[in-house]
Motif scaffolding. Structure first.
Motif, short mmCIF file in Angstrom:
data_model
loop_
_atom_site.label_atom_id
_atom_site.label_comp_id
_atom_site.label_asym_id
_atom_site.label_seq_id
_atom_site.Cartn_x
_atom_site.Cartn_y
_atom_site.Cartn_z
N SER A 1 34.15 14.08 37.24
CA SER A 1 33.12 13.34 36.54
C SER A 1 32.43 14.34 35.60
O SER A 1 31.76 13.83 34.86
N THR A 2 33.05 15.52 35.57
CA THR A 2 32.35 16.49 34.28
C THR A 2 33.21 16.37 33.05
O THR A 2 33.05 16.94 32.11
N LEU A 3 34.62 15.56 33.30
CA LEU A 3 35.40 15.70 32.28
C LEU A 3 35.07 14.37 31.12
O LEU A 3 34.32 13.47 31.50
N GLU A 4 35.42 14.83 30.02
CA GLU A 4 35.42 13.78 28.77
C GLU A 4 36.14 12.63 29.16
O GLU A 4 37.06 12.64 29.95
N ALA A 5 35.54 11.35 28.51
CA ALA A 5 36.16 10.24 29.02
C ALA A 5 37.66 10.01 28.83
O ALA A 5 38.31 9.59 29.86
N GLY A 6 38.17 10.56 27.84
CA GLY A 6 39.70 10.18 27.65
C GLY A 6 40.59 11.08 28.67
O GLY A 6 41.45 10.88 29.35
N ILE A 7 39.96 12.59 29.00
CA ILE A 7 40.62 13.54 29.90
C ILE A 7 40.43 12.92 31.24
O ILE A 7 41.27 12.92 32.17
N GLN A 8 39.28 12.17 31.62
CA GLN A 8 38.85 11.69 33.11
C GLN A 8 39.91 10.62 33.34
O GLN A 8 40.38 10.67 34.30
N ALA A 9 40.19 9.81 32.48
CA ALA A 9 40.85 8.57 32.49
C ALA A 9 42.65 9.00 32.90
O ALA A 9 43.09 8.23 33.65
N ALA A 10 43.08 10.29 32.41
CA ALA A 10 44.13 10.47 32.35
C ALA A 10 44.45 11.33 33.79
O ALA A 10 45.49 11.55 34.44
N PHE A 11 43.37 11.72 34.42
CA PHE A 11 43.44 12.69 35.32
C PHE A 11 43.97 12.03 36.78
O PHE A 11 43.94 10.84 36.96
N ARG A 12 44.92 12.69 37.46
CA ARG A 12 45.53 12.16 38.78
C ARG A 12 45.51 13.14 39.75
O ARG A 12 45.47 14.34 39.70
N PHE A 13 45.29 12.40 41.08
CA PHE A 13 45.40 13.20 42.49
C PHE A 13 46.58 12.62 43.01
O PHE A 13 46.47 11.46 43.59
N LEU A 14 47.58 13.45 43.21
CA LEU A 14 48.82 12.92 43.73
C LEU A 14 49.11 13.67 45.26
O LEU A 14 49.23 14.83 45.35
N HIS A 15 49.10 12.74 46.36
CA HIS A 15 49.15 13.17 47.66
C HIS A 15 50.39 12.93 48.30
O HIS A 15 51.00 11.68 48.33
N ILE A 16 51.17 14.03 48.76
CA ILE A 16 52.43 13.92 49.43
C ILE A 16 52.25 13.65 50.85
O ILE A 16 51.84 14.52 51.56
N SER A 17 52.80 12.68 51.24
CA SER A 17 52.72 12.34 52.51
C SER A 17 53.93 11.92 53.34
O SER A 17 55.26 12.40 52.57
N THR A 18 54.36 11.62 54.32
CA THR A 18 55.54 11.43 55.12
C THR A 18 55.77 9.82 55.84
O THR A 18 54.93 9.12 55.75
N ASP A 19 57.07 9.70 56.04
CA ASP A 19 57.34 8.24 56.72
C ASP A 19 56.87 8.12 58.10
O ASP A 19 56.86 7.05 58.70
N GLU A 20 56.64 9.23 58.67
CA GLU A 20 56.20 9.32 60.20
C GLU A 20 55.13 8.62 60.42
O GLU A 20 54.61 7.91 61.44
N VAL A 21 53.97 8.22 59.31
CA VAL A 21 53.10 7.58 59.73
C VAL A 21 53.16 6.17 59.92
O VAL A 21 52.40 5.47 60.56
N TYR A 22 54.26 5.70 59.73
CA TYR A 22 54.53 4.26 60.00
C TYR A 22 55.17 3.88 61.46
O TYR A 22 55.30 2.82 61.87
N GLY A 23 55.29 5.07 62.22
CA GLY A 23 55.78 4.91 63.59
C GLY A 23 57.26 5.09 63.77
O GLY A 23 57.99 5.47 62.97
N SER A 24 57.77 4.24 64.89
CA SER A 24 59.26 4.32 65.04
C SER A 24 59.82 2.90 64.90
O SER A 24 59.13 1.81 65.02
N LEU A 25 61.02 2.86 64.25
CA LEU A 25 61.84 1.65 64.22
C LEU A 25 62.82 1.50 65.14
O LEU A 25 63.36 2.35 65.96
#
Length: 356
Positions: free
Chosen positions: A115-139
């Motif tokens: 929220s403190t960033l300038e508009a262009g920089i704010q639009a380009a910001f990314r939060f990349l969350h690394i997760s796992t296939d285990e959330v889906y359960g068992s097949l």
């Protein structure tokens, strides 16, 4: 600059090394250095101004906010997590704290910072969350692989904590407009993996002449992803992924655990023969762990279709590289096998005895 959390762990460290081998963009690396975080993995970066390491806790809101304000990263790549199912069964509280509370802390700090960033920089910001296939359960044996639309059905404290963090990330996008990306990957393997996980544990135990403990009948199936392939997928998602989207990352390598162990034994028989005979003689079936999911499989067609990513390694090429790496790096193995780690292995496997 980008901020990487958990960048001294297995996947995080491989990502840091891979990123700096391909780019001069600096990395701010925040890692608490718990048992599985190892700065020796990043020893080649000592003195490299592109790598700024901070030992700290992602649950420390003041620290995270200070780092964001000081270094002004254009993105956060969030690896930091407790990630071992057996440890989550023995002690689930640490998984809830790191994986749920830690992700919440990062999301809130990122929202405030953006929220403190300038508009262009704010639009380009990314939060990349690394997760796992285990959330889906068992097949089941004939079920289709996990697609991004698969219902969440986590079955262990670990996978439940990661599912909770995935839901927080999604909610912060839909409620607050935070430009998030999520990847759900299959089982990673490769260099610098802590030897509690299946592949390095089998290699290390075999070389030491110790039993190779296989849960139950050994027919639990996983999809296997070479870690540098995972790193390339993360780079693609960070660069070109659509905010709010999830991308499943897999290796197209479904293998039963017992077949993995036999493959490792055959490679060691070739590369480091034992005078006692084939390493397969050390395979020992032990009592299965509680709630052991039978099969995971990843449908990675979305990331291929939308971002053009496919893994470069087959399982055959990746596992050979991995076994050779552990043969070439005995000192790294010795350094990470602390007394606390040995005690945990003894407690987890020693109590199980002979199984199926």
């Amino acid at each position: 600059m980008i901020l990487v959390t958990g960048g001294a762990g297995f996947i995080g460290a491989n990502f840091v090394l891979d990123w700096l081998a391909r780019s001069d963009e600096p990395i701010l690396n925040l890692d608490l250095l718990t048992y599985a975080g190892n700065l020796e993995t990043l020893a080649m970066l000592r003195g490299d101004a592109r790598h700024v390491f901070v030992q700290g806790d992602i649950c420390d809101r003041a620290l995270v906010e200070r780092l964001l304000a000081e270094y002004k990263p254009r993105a956060i790549v969030h690896f930091a997590a407790e990630s071992h199912v057996d440890r989550s069964i023995h002690g689930p509280a640490a998984f809830v704290r790191t994986n749920v509370e830690g992700t919440f802390t990062l999301l809130e700090a990122a929202r405030t910072y953006r929220s403190t960033l300038e508009a262009g920089i704010q639009a380009a910001f990314r939060f990349l969350h690394i997760s796992t296939d285990e959330v889906y359960g068992s097949l089941g044996p004939q079920d289709p692989p996990f697609a991004e639309t698969k219902t969440y059905e986590p079955n262990s404290p670990y996978s439940a904590s990661k599912a909770a963090s995935d839901h927080l990330v999604r909610a912060w996008h839909h409620t607050y407009g935070l430009p998030v990306l999520t990847t759900n990957c299959s089982n990673n393997y490769g260099p610098w993996q802590f030897p509690e996980k299946l592949i390095p544990l089998m290699i290390v135990n075999a070389l030491a002449g110790k039993p190779l403990p296989v849960y139950g009948d050994g027919l639990n199936v996983r999809d296997w992803l070479y870690v540098t392939d995972h790193c390339s997928a993360i780079r693609e998602v960070l660069a070109r992924g659509t905010p709010g989207e999830t991308y499943n990352v897999g290796g197209w390598n479904e293998k039963a655990n017992i077949d993995i162990v036999r493959t490792i034994c055959a490679l060691l028989d070739e590369l480091r023969p034992s005078p006692e005979g084939s390493y397969a003689r050390l395979i020992t079936h032990v009592t299965d762990r509680p709630g052991h999911d039978r099969r995971y499989a990843i449908d990675a067609r979305k990331i291929e279709r939308e971002l053009g990513w496919r893994p470069a390694e087959t399982f055959e090429t990746g596992i050979r590289k991995t076994v050779q790496w552990y043969l070439d790096n005995p000192q790294w193995i010795a350094d990470v096998q602390s007394g606390a780690y040995r005690d945990w292995v003894a407690a987890n496997y020693g109590d199980r005895g002979q199984g199926a």
